[in-house]
Design a protein around this motif. Structure first.
Motif, short mmCIF file in Angstrom:
data_model
loop_
_atom_site.label_atom_id
_atom_site.label_comp_id
_atom_site.label_asym_id
_atom_site.label_seq_id
_atom_site.Cartn_x
_atom_site.Cartn_y
_atom_site.Cartn_z
N VAL A 1 0.84 -1.20 0.00
CA VAL A 1 0.00 0.00 0.00
C VAL A 1 0.88 1.24 0.00
CG1 VAL A 1 -1.86 -1.19 1.23
CG2 VAL A 1 -0.14 0.07 2.53
N PRO A 2 0.39 2.35 -0.56
CA PRO A 2 1.13 3.61 -0.46
C PRO A 2 1.00 4.20 0.94
CG PRO A 2 -0.93 3.95 -1.63
CD PRO A 2 -0.82 2.48 -1.39
N SER A 3 1.84 5.16 1.24
CA SER A 3 1.86 5.74 2.58
C SER A 3 0.60 6.53 2.89
CB SER A 3 3.09 6.65 2.73
OG SER A 3 3.07 7.68 1.75
N THR A 4 -0.19 6.87 1.88
CA THR A 4 -1.43 7.61 2.11
C THR A 4 -2.56 6.71 2.61
OG1 THR A 4 -1.92 7.30 -0.25
CG2 THR A 4 -0.92 9.40 0.42
N THR A 5 -2.35 5.42 2.64
CA THR A 5 -3.38 4.49 3.12
C THR A 5 -3.58 4.68 4.63
OG1 THR A 5 -2.75 2.91 1.42
CG2 THR A 5 -4.09 2.08 3.25
N GLY A 6 -4.83 4.80 5.03
CA GLY A 6 -5.15 5.06 6.43
C GLY A 6 -4.88 3.87 7.33
N PRO A 7 -4.68 4.12 8.63
CA PRO A 7 -4.42 3.03 9.58
C PRO A 7 -5.58 2.06 9.71
CG PRO A 7 -4.79 5.12 10.73
CD PRO A 7 -4.67 5.44 9.28
N THR A 8 -6.80 2.54 9.51
CA THR A 8 -7.95 1.64 9.61
C THR A 8 -7.89 0.56 8.53
OG1 THR A 8 -9.33 3.40 10.53
CG2 THR A 8 -10.46 1.50 9.59
N THR A 9 -7.54 0.97 7.32
CA THR A 9 -7.43 0.00 6.23
C THR A 9 -6.31 -0.99 6.48
OG1 THR A 9 -8.28 1.63 4.65
CG2 THR A 9 -7.07 -0.24 3.75
N VAL A 10 -5.18 -0.50 6.97
CA VAL A 10 -4.06 -1.39 7.28
C VAL A 10 -4.46 -2.40 8.34
CG1 VAL A 10 -1.73 -1.50 8.23
CG2 VAL A 10 -2.32 0.31 6.61
N ARG A 11 -5.18 -1.94 9.35
CA ARG A 11 -5.62 -2.85 10.41
C ARG A 11 -6.56 -3.92 9.85
NH1 ARG A 11 -10.19 -2.73 12.94
NH2 ARG A 11 -10.60 -0.55 12.39
N LYS A 12 -7.48 -3.53 8.98
CA LYS A 12 -8.41 -4.50 8.39
C LYS A 12 -7.66 -5.53 7.56
CE LYS A 12 -12.60 -1.65 8.09
NZ LYS A 12 -13.60 -1.05 7.18
N LEU A 13 -6.65 -5.09 6.83
CA LEU A 13 -5.85 -6.02 6.04
C LEU A 13 -5.15 -7.03 6.93
CD1 LEU A 13 -4.31 -3.50 3.47
CD2 LEU A 13 -5.88 -5.37 2.92
N GLU A 14 -4.58 -6.55 8.01
CA GLU A 14 -3.87 -7.44 8.92
C GLU A 14 -4.83 -8.39 9.62
OE1 GLU A 14 -0.11 -4.49 10.01
OE2 GLU A 14 -1.85 -4.56 11.33
N GLU A 15 -6.03 -7.92 9.93
CA GLU A 15 -7.02 -8.81 10.55
C GLU A 15 -7.43 -9.94 9.62
OE1 GLU A 15 -10.15 -6.19 11.64
OE2 GLU A 15 -9.21 -5.56 13.52
N LEU A 16 -7.36 -9.69 8.31
CA LEU A 16 -7.66 -10.74 7.34
C LEU A 16 -6.47 -11.67 7.09
CD1 LEU A 16 -9.74 -8.70 4.73
CD2 LEU A 16 -10.56 -10.63 6.10
N GLY A 17 -5.37 -11.40 7.76
CA GLY A 17 -4.20 -12.27 7.64
C GLY A 17 -3.18 -11.82 6.63
N ALA A 18 -3.34 -10.63 6.07
CA ALA A 18 -2.40 -10.17 5.06
C ALA A 18 -1.14 -9.60 5.68
CB ALA A 18 -3.05 -9.09 4.19
N GLU A 19 -0.03 -9.79 4.99
CA GLU A 19 1.21 -9.11 5.35
C GLU A 19 1.22 -7.79 4.59
OE1 GLU A 19 5.80 -9.63 4.09
OE2 GLU A 19 4.93 -11.36 5.11
N VAL A 20 1.28 -6.69 5.32
CA VAL A 20 1.16 -5.36 4.70
C VAL A 20 2.53 -4.71 4.62
CG1 VAL A 20 0.07 -3.09 4.84
CG2 VAL A 20 -1.18 -5.12 5.63
N GLU A 21 2.85 -4.21 3.43
CA GLU A 21 4.09 -3.48 3.21
C GLU A 21 3.75 -2.10 2.65
OE1 GLU A 21 8.03 -3.71 0.33
OE2 GLU A 21 7.20 -5.57 1.14
N VAL A 22 4.33 -1.07 3.22
CA VAL A 22 4.10 0.30 2.77
C VAL A 22 5.25 0.71 1.85
CG1 VAL A 22 3.78 2.70 3.46
CG2 VAL A 22 2.87 0.85 4.90
#
Length: 519
Positions: free
Chosen positions: A284-305
């Protein structure tokens, strides 16, 4: 004393209908029902409405029977809730796909009682059946319900009083058709899982409701139907195409997905990966909000900015996809994604009596546009114009149309980050040559105001990207296009694709209003 002529006996009952006190209704989830339903006074269950012209809608006493029959365990779960005494029984009729929806333990006018836990006796083989309205249903009648070939009517059973009968044209007097019923596993009504047209693996998206909006109709001066993609499992239409692409990649031996996203595509990829039991990396780009990042992680995704905008995040995702066994899941530029999104139009074909005079949608990278164009060709609606909305500062499609070639914006300056592709897909430009596409650019303020008005009018919070399409209605753009002769006058009806609301919260809406100086 004269002899009175004998009146013909009343026609046999066709279906059972519950009273206002006894109710059983399938809904996808409480959140979805709240988003798209009707609040009932008793027993406080929300019924998701399909189409205001749905043949199975009636008013019985104080009970508005908004029958959106759906298959699955959610209906059985509802029947166990306090105050809800309804059972859902399979139909043994050979012409019935599954069974009868919305069956109560008492009928209209029933003076007898039944234990709350007593199921209805199963319908006879000559009971009414409903073939549902959906993908894969190849024998639909004009209203989406096939005539019942089983013949006859259900045999009245002792202790049960029949309810309303429903005919093929939607009024209670007809008898040529039967009450629609849920399909097993792949029901094709609001809130139910869709069926693959080719009979393959069940997709991850649901068949979203198509609802008429009175507030939007007043604003636009014509009848407006909402295609509620915001109630998809991941909060947007993206699960249609992304889910399909992930399923295809998994069949080919993919060991890990990698997806670049500003939010919605990543959520769809993470959801599909979880369903398939595969790992996923979302860049995700750095403009992605923390709520979206949290939802991604809750679904089991590894998130890279990585990077400031989606285009830069996509470069990193493509680098990761070079790893053996990793497959890139493009958020909008892939034929399988477009074909997945095309299912949206097939559902419109099933739920609307006539084709709309225009389809309104938002354009970011162009995946939804490409999917809708593919769907229009599949159902024979190529002449339906598409009004494509973008916000200024993310208007790469509009710039490409003006230049006659692909154009890259210098930067994404719009608040509608989900529309933030500096270069639109080449396929989107081709679509403008194959179908009639009218490009419209709205201001950020118009999009955010539309989001707020839509929240007040329809009680649903959507993202500014979706607000761009809604602004066409609220800001008078549709009327202007009519005055300019670019759309017909009058318009019988239009469809607006409510594309998503999975990446916004009330606090974010307030912050956007402050940022734009809106009161």
């Amino acid at each position: 004393m004269c002899d009175l002529p004998l009146l013909p006996p009343p026609p046999p009952p066709v279906c059972w209908a519950p009273t206002s006190h006894l109710l059983g209704t399938h809904i996808p989830s409480p959140g979805h029902a709240k988003a798209a339903g009707i609040w009932l006074p008793r027993p406080h269950v929300t019924v998701p409405a399909q189409d205001t012209r749905h043949p199975a809608r009636a008013v019985a006493g104080r009970f508005r029977h908004g029958s959106s029959p759906a298959a699955g365990k959610t209906g059985r779960a509802l029947s166990k809730q306090p105050g809800v005494r309804a059972m859902f029984n399979p139909c043994p009729s050979p012409c019935c796909a599954a069974g009868h929806g919305d069956l109560g333990t008492r009928g209209l006018g029933d003076t007898g009682t039944a234990p709350p836990t007593s199921p209805l006796p199963p319908p006879s083989p000559k009971s009414c059946c409903g073939s549902g309205r959906g993908a894969g249903d190849t024998q639909r009648g004009p209203t989406g319900h096939q005539p019942c070939p089983s013949g006859g009517a259900p045999v009245p059973r002792r202790g049960w009083t029949p309810g309303l009968r429903w005919g093929g044209d939607g009024d209670p007097e007809g008898s040529s058709r039967c009450l629609p019923a849920p399909l097993r596993g792949t029901a094709s009504v609001a809130g139910t899982m869709a069926a693959q047209p080719d009979g393959g693996e069940k997709p991850f998206h649901i068949i979203s409701p198509t609802l008429e909006s009175l507030p939007l109709s007043r604003a636009a001066g014509t009848k407006v139907y909402m295609k509620l993609e915001n109630i998809q499992p991941t909060g947007s239409f993206k699960i249609r195409g992304i889910g399909r692409l992930c399923q295809e990649a998994a069949k080919k031996g993919c060991r890990r997905f990698v997806c670049s996203s500003g939010g919605n595509a990543g959520l769809a990829a993470a959801y599909a990966a979880k369903k398939l039991g595969l790992p996923v990396t979302v860049v995700v780009p750095s403009t992605t909000g923390p709520t979206t990042v949290r939802k991604l992680e809750e679904l089991g995704a590894e998130v890279e900015v990585s990077g400031q905008v989606w285009d830069e995040a996509n470069k990193r995702a493509l680098e990761l996809a070079q790893t053996e066994g990793w497959v890139s899941i493009h958020p909008f530029d892939h034929p399988s994604v477009w074909q997945g999104h095309a299912s949206l139009v097939r559902e419109l074909k099933d739920s609307l009596e006539t084709k709309p005079d225009a389809i309104l949608l938002a354009v970011g990278g162009g995946g939804l546009l490409a999917g809708v164009v593919a769907g229009l060709r599949q159902v024979g609606w190529q002449d339906v114009p598409i009004v494509a909305a973008e916000t200024r500062g993310a208007h790469s499609f509009h710039a490409a149309l003006a230049a006659g070639r692909l154009v890259s914006l210098p930067d994404i300056t719009s608040v509608a980050k989900c529309l933030g592709a500096k270069t639109v897909a080449a396929r989107a430009l081709e679509c403008a040559q194959e179908c009639r596409v009218i490009s419209q650019v709205v201001e950020d303020a118009e999009a955010v105001r539309a989001v707020e008005r839509f929240l007040d009018d329809e009680r649903m919070l959507v993202q500014p990207a979706c607000g761009a399409a809604l602004a066409l209605l609220y800001a008078g753009r549709l009327r202007r296009l009519q005055r300019e002769g670019r759309l017909r006058t009058p318009l019988a009806s239009v469809v607006v694709v409510v594309c998503g609301g999975g990446s916004i919260q009330a606090a974010q809406l307030r912050a956007l209003k402050d940022q734009l100086g809106l009161e």
